[in-house]
Design a protein around this motif. Structure first.
Motif, short mmCIF file in Angstrom:
data_model
loop_
_atom_site.label_atom_id
_atom_site.label_comp_id
_atom_site.label_asym_id
_atom_site.label_seq_id
_atom_site.Cartn_x
_atom_site.Cartn_y
_atom_site.Cartn_z
N SER A 134 46.08 39.41 42.56
CA SER A 134 46.23 39.77 41.14
C SER A 134 45.18 39.17 40.21
O SER A 134 45.27 39.34 39.00
CB SER A 134 47.62 39.40 40.59
OG SER A 134 47.70 38.07 40.13
N GLU B 171 38.51 49.83 41.36
CA GLU B 171 39.42 50.47 42.30
C GLU B 171 39.26 51.98 42.22
O GLU B 171 39.21 52.56 41.14
CB GLU B 171 40.86 50.08 42.01
CG GLU B 171 41.85 50.59 43.03
CD GLU B 171 43.22 49.93 42.91
OE1 GLU B 171 44.04 50.10 43.83
OE2 GLU B 171 43.47 49.23 41.89
N LYS C 63 47.88 50.56 41.05
CA LYS C 63 47.48 49.17 40.74
C LYS C 63 48.42 48.20 41.43
O LYS C 63 48.77 47.15 40.88
CB LYS C 63 47.46 48.94 39.23
CG LYS C 63 48.77 49.31 38.50
CD LYS C 63 48.70 48.97 37.03
CE LYS C 63 50.01 49.35 36.34
NZ LYS C 63 50.03 48.93 34.91
N GLY D 24 45.86 48.47 46.75
CA GLY D 24 44.65 47.67 46.73
C GLY D 24 44.21 47.22 48.11
O GLY D 24 43.03 47.35 48.47
N HIS E 76 44.13 43.65 42.43
CA HIS E 76 44.50 44.28 41.15
C HIS E 76 44.57 43.17 40.14
O HIS E 76 44.26 42.01 40.45
CB HIS E 76 45.84 45.03 41.25
CG HIS E 76 46.95 44.21 41.83
ND1 HIS E 76 47.55 43.16 41.14
CD2 HIS E 76 47.57 44.24 43.04
CE1 HIS E 76 48.49 42.61 41.89
NE2 HIS E 76 48.51 43.23 43.06
N HIS F 298 51.76 44.71 36.96
CA HIS F 298 50.35 44.56 37.30
C HIS F 298 49.51 45.22 36.21
O HIS F 298 50.02 46.04 35.42
CB HIS F 298 50.03 45.26 38.63
CG HIS F 298 50.66 44.60 39.81
ND1 HIS F 298 50.91 45.28 40.98
CD2 HIS F 298 51.10 43.34 40.02
CE1 HIS F 298 51.47 44.47 41.86
NE2 HIS F 298 51.59 43.28 41.30
N ARG G 152 45.66 47.23 35.41
CA ARG G 152 44.58 48.02 36.03
C ARG G 152 43.24 47.42 35.61
O ARG G 152 42.74 47.67 34.51
CB ARG G 152 44.72 49.47 35.57
CG ARG G 152 43.64 50.43 36.04
CD ARG G 152 43.85 50.94 37.43
NE ARG G 152 42.88 52.00 37.72
CZ ARG G 152 42.72 52.56 38.91
NH1 ARG G 152 43.49 52.20 39.92
NH2 ARG G 152 41.82 53.50 39.09
#
Length: 389
Positions: free
Chosen positions: A12, A76, A81, A86, A325, A336, A338
């Protein structure tokens, strides 16, 4: 000749909104930048020495005159996300369609099937914080034996149960059934066992979490390396994310520090191949809980132990550090975010101070690793080995 890659995912640890962040409601997110701002700076000299503060778009970190690593940021390519999207993209899977989410809870048909299999009632069935739902329903669960089922903004079917009420083997069996059940249009990315202990008002989740992810739709970098006879050593939840596919050896961890310990243990075994590590505390303990202070401390704690990893590397080793992410702890909600992810690379056979700029697709990292080992191409990705070597 490079014989081993150590690939560490700081779960993250994003570094600023992607151009399509508006589609996800994430305009203004910046995990590292905002954590540094909240904490009036971060003491992470080792990552900065590798070039973290020199990455295009990085804010609130120190730039160094002569970085010893290669550095850049990655956009990405998949739609989504989340953790599975990921990590899958890193090893060659581009997800065109985001996994289904259930902001209003799971359909009655799913809950009915689950209750019929387990013989237990379901309580919850809504999107909730993992700690708050224990405060809300933990006592009822202990009195009735009903299972706490909940989701989040991610594509997850989470089952929380007290270890003294529901034995771990039973909880894992329930998760395995849910994984088999949730297919087709209901292909949730992960079923997660969330065991906890304690008493009302003092519940704590235990380290016995297990993730049951969908199988990747095709062979990945991990399969390619394993078929070539190389070791694919998974640390933390990596084995769960890929349901064990393409992994030759795995160890689960209780926290970030344990993850670093286990990574170093693999380094000392001197096996050729890939050591693939996920450090989940950034996401699970601090990002989703919007704890920017602890997030910053976690980054500093990782940085303080980074020299141990470097000191255990051989001249034939390469280290990659990245993220899957964002999860900006200063941002709205608990989801999360983006974001771009940072990328750092270090090794005796790599250039020093090389700026990769911005790459599109996490799978470029995977294809680069495939090239390092002269393995078959993965389905997606463009190697940047010639740029950094």
């Amino acid at each position: 000749m490079i014989k081993r890659v150590i690939w560490v995912v700081l779960d993250s640890v994003g570094m600023g909104e992607l151009p399509d962040a508006e589609k996800y409601g994430d305009i203004g997110s910046n995990t590292i930048g905002h954590v540094a701002e909240f904490n009036n700076g971060l003491a992470i000299p080792n990552m900065e020495k590798l070039g973290l503060g020199n990455i295009t778009g990085m804010v609130n970190l120190n730039r160094v005159a002569e970085p010893i690593g290669c550095y850049g940021r990655i956009h990405e390519a998949s739609n989504g996300k989340d953790t599975v999207t990921g990590h899958w993209e890193m090893v060659g899977v581009k997800s065109e369609i985001a996994f289904p989410t259930y902001p209003n809870g799971f359909p009655k048909s799913i809950i009915d099937k689950f209750e019929a299999f387990t013989g237990r009632k379901v309580i919850g069935n809504k999107s909730a914080s993992g700690t708050e739902i224990l405060d809300e329903l933990g006592e009822e669960h202990m009195k009735t034996g009903a299972l706490i089922v909940y989701t989040s903004a991610d594509s997850v079917f989470q089952i929380a149960a007290h270890e003294e009420i529901v034995p771990l083997d039973d909880l894992y069996k329930y998760c395995e059934f849910a994984r088999e059940m949730l297919t087709g249009e209901e292909s949730v990315a992960r079923v997660i066992a969330r065991p906890f202990l304690g008493t009302p008002g003092n519940f704590t989740r235990t380290p016995n979490r297990r993730d049951y992810a969908l199988l990747p739709p095709h062979d990945t970098l991990l399969d390619v390396l394993a078929k070539k006879g190389l070791n694919v050593m998974a640390v933390g939840k990596i084995e769960d994310i890929f349901s064990g596919r393409g992994i030759t050896d795995a160890v689960h961890t209780k926290d970030n520090m344990d993850g670093i310990d286990k990574t170093i243990e693999y380094l000392k075994q001197d096996k050729d191949g890939l050591i693939f590590t996920n450090l989940v505390d950034f996401d699970m303990k601090w990002g989703h809980r919007r704890d920017a202070k602890s997030y910053g401390k976690g980054l500093e704690d990782f940085d303080a132990r980074l020299p141990e990893i470097l000191n255990n590397m051989k001249d034939t080793d390469v280290l990659f550090i990245t993220a899957d992410h964002g999860c900006d702890p200063t941002f709205k909600g608990t989801d999360h975010t983006r974001e771009y992810v940072p990328f750092l690379a270090y090794g005796s056979e790599l250039k020093k101070g090389f700026d990769l700029g911005t790459k599109f697709g996490f799978f470029d990292m995977g294809q680069t690793i495939a090239d390092i080992f002269d393995a078959d191409k993965i389905k997606n990705g463009i190697s940047f080995l010639n740029e950094i070597k």
